[in-house]
Structure formats: C-alpha cells, structure tokens
Design a protein around this motif. Structure first.
Motif, PDB file in Angstrom:
ATOM      1  N   TYR A 205       0.716  -1.355  -0.559  1.00 53.04           N
ATOM      2  CA  TYR A 205      -0.477   0.084   0.045  1.00 53.04           C
ATOM      3  C   TYR A 205       0.344   1.240   0.414  1.00 53.04           C
ATOM      4  O   TYR A 205       0.743   2.147  -0.490  1.00 53.04           O
ATOM      5  N   GLU A 262      -5.767   1.604  -7.969  1.00 49.06           N
ATOM      6  CA  GLU A 262      -6.478  -0.084  -7.628  1.00 49.06           C
ATOM      7  C   GLU A 262      -5.671  -0.790  -7.412  1.00 49.06           C
ATOM      8  O   GLU A 262      -6.339  -1.893  -5.850  1.00 49.06           O
ATOM      9  N   ARG A 263      -4.198  -0.724  -7.582  1.00 47.08           N
ATOM     10  CA  ARG A 263      -3.336  -1.637  -6.476  1.00 47.08           C
ATOM     11  C   ARG A 263      -3.227  -0.942  -5.355  1.00 47.08           C
ATOM     12  O   ARG A 263      -2.828  -1.713  -4.616  1.00 47.08           O
ATOM     13  N   SER A 266      -6.192  -2.730  -3.443  1.00 46.85           N
ATOM     14  CA  SER A 266      -6.093  -3.907  -3.663  1.00 46.85           C
ATOM     15  C   SER A 266      -4.901  -4.412  -2.200  1.00 46.85           C
ATOM     16  O   SER A 266      -5.142  -5.422  -1.747  1.00 46.85           O
ATOM     17  N   CYS A 268      -5.074  -2.935   0.365  1.00 49.45           N
ATOM     18  CA  CYS A 268      -5.618  -2.492   1.945  1.00 49.45           C
ATOM     19  C   CYS A 268      -6.862  -3.969   1.870  1.00 49.45           C
ATOM     20  O   CYS A 268      -7.423  -4.350   3.082  1.00 49.45           O
ATOM     21  N   GLN A 269      -6.286  -4.724   1.397  1.00 48.10           N
ATOM     22  CA  GLN A 269      -7.789  -5.706   1.198  1.00 48.10           C
ATOM     23  C   GLN A 269      -6.504  -7.120   2.337  1.00 48.10           C
ATOM     24  O   GLN A 269      -7.122  -7.856   3.320  1.00 48.10           O
ATOM     25  N   GLU A 280      -8.154   3.510   2.868  1.00 44.38           N
ATOM     26  CA  GLU A 280      -8.949   3.914   1.859  1.00 44.38           C
ATOM     27  C   GLU A 280      -8.967   5.629   1.446  1.00 44.38           C
ATOM     28  O   GLU A 280      -9.188   5.699   0.481  1.00 44.38           O
TER      29      GLU A 280
END
Length: 291
Positions: A205, A262-263, A266, A268-269, A280
């Motif tokens: 992130y 977007e990366r 992602s 953060c998932q 986010e």
C-alpha cells in the motif's frame, strides 16, 4: 477513527510541542512556526494514524510519531525550496521560508525541525521502547542518504539531463516515496503482533501510494495553476527536469495513476474492512488531489 477529530487533536498537539523550542531566537521561532504550522495537508501524519488504526492502535498513542513525521516533512520542504536546491519562491500559497525570513534563518529552521522530529520520538512515552526505536529507525532511514536526501541529490544531478523511466521511478521512490512509507511503518509497528500478511499488505500500500503521490504531482505541475497548487506550476518543464509526464506523456501518466490507485486499494484487502477505511480514504484523497 474520526478523521476530523484526529486532525484537530493533532494540530493542537503539534503547536504545543513546538512551544518547547521557543526562546533561543525570535526569528528562528517564527520561521519554524511558519514552516510547520501554517498550512499543509498533513497527509503523512494521517497515514501514521490510519496505519495505526489498521492494526488496532488508537490515535492518542501515535501523536508523537505523527508530529515527528510532519516536522521532518516541513524541514524537507524548507530545504528543497532554498536557492541552492529548487530555488522556489512559493509554497502552500505563501512566500517560501527563505523568502520570508532570509536564507540563513530558513536553513536553521529546517535543521531545527529535523532534530525536533527525533527528539519528540526519543522523549515520547507512547508505546514501548522497542516500538519507538523502530519508529526512529524508519524515520532516519527514509530521510537520509538512502532515502529522501539521496533522492534529492539524484534529482539535482539530472536537471537538464536524460533519465529513463526506471531511474526516474527509483529517484521518486527515494525523494518522495520513502517518507510516505515511513509514515505507514511508524503506524503499523505500534502493534508487535502484526501478521506478515498485514505487514506485507501495508508495505505494498505504502509503495503504491508513494509513487502515486509523485505521479499526480507531475500531472498537476502541467495541468494546474500556481494559484491552485499553492506553489509555482510549470517549474519542472522550465528547468528541463525529467518527470513522469515528460517521459510517459500525460495520458500514460494518468493511466499509471489509475493503476497505482487500484493496486493501493487492493493492498488494503490485507486489513479487515472496519479497520482499513481510513487507508482507503487517503488513497482517494491523494490520487484525486488538486494541489
């Protein structure tokens, strides 16, 4: 985590901390306040708090770390603007520190803010000694010759000279990205029980966000005005400095920004949904900023 309340509490704490350095020189006091307290997005401080929230650490246990990262960032801006560096006259919509107070006082203000960052961490009672040592190490590594200072040296060495895309991204990773990474690390190290999955996600992130910050910076330098930016627009092109836009073109730079957004989201998932929301929000704030 209430972002507005956290920001307000942070601003009060930062102003109070700066009071401890008052008295040696009125000019130096004023220059430090001008550089640190008057304006700024506080993105790095909010990254500290948001990464801490992601691992279960409340904001009041990370205030000193957030103050330290903002002091370090303010120092870097003061020095970057100096005539011997980027030679800029506008920052945050105001005259730069050396224009307002003179070059010598601005230089000292930057020096004092840098050392204040480490003093605040060293004297902090927030977190264990081990946590604070990790925060100090993260900040030092991100700020020195292997980080921000090294990136600035590479930048200065390539004014008017060709640079390929990989080399440019390496420079930006040092000059801009490493302090953003340090902000995230200084937040997440507050939980020693953090899993490797969560740590790897937060590192990914931070990497994407650091590069995204510079890409949007280069786009805004082309598309925006000095009034909106709060700093001199078009200066990179004027100085013949390589940028993401000059090497990739505006459309490709925008495409890269969207991919990095977007990366980052992602990555953060790796964090449970209730705890990743502030991270986010910062992705959206940084990738959609106008100044």
């Amino acid at each position: 985590m209430s972002t507005e309340q956290t920001r307000a509490d942070f601003e009060r704490a930062l102003a109070q901390k700066l009071q401890q350095f008052k008295g040696a020189s009125p000019a130096l006091d004023q220059a430090m306040e001008y550089a640190l307290l008057e304006g700024g997005k506080r993105l790095r401080a909010m990254l500290v708090f948001s990464a801490g929230h992601a691992v279960g650490t409340p904001p009041h246990e990370l205030t000193d770390a957030a103050c330290a990262i903002e002091a370090m960032h303010a120092y870097s801006l003061v020095h970057d603007d100096l005539p011997s560096m980027d030679n800029d006259v506008l920052r945050r919509g105001k005259p730069t520190c050396h224009v307002k107070f003179g070059e010598a006082v601005a230089l000292l203000a930057g020096d004092a803010l840098q050392t204040a960052a480490f003093q605040w961490l060293a004297e902090s009672d927030q977190g264990s000694v081990q946590v604070r040592m990790q925060q100090i190490a993260a900040l030092a590594q991100a700020s020195g010759s292997q980080g921000m200072a090294g990136g600035q040296a590479i930048d200065l060495a390539h004014v008017g000279k060709p640079m390929d895309l990989d080399s440019l991204q390496h420079m930006h990773a040092r000059k801009t990205g490493d302090l953003i990474k340090a902000s995230v690390r200084m937040g997440y190290v507050s939980n020693p029980a953090l899993s490797n999955v969560e740590k790897d996600g937060l590192e990914a992130y931070a990497h994407c966000l650091g590069l995204a910050y510079q890409v949007i910076d280069d786009i805004l330098d082309v598309e925006s005005s000095s009034e909106v930016l709060g700093k001199t627009s078009g200066k990179d092109a004027l100085n013949n400095k390589p940028t993401m836009v000059s090497l990739m073109g505006l459309n490709q730079a925008r495409k890269l920004l969207a991919e990095l957004r977007e990366r980052a989201l992602s990555a953060c998932q790796a964090i449970e949904p209730p705890r990743r929301a502030p991270l986010e929000t910062l992705v959206e704030l940084i990738t959609n900023r106008k100044s």
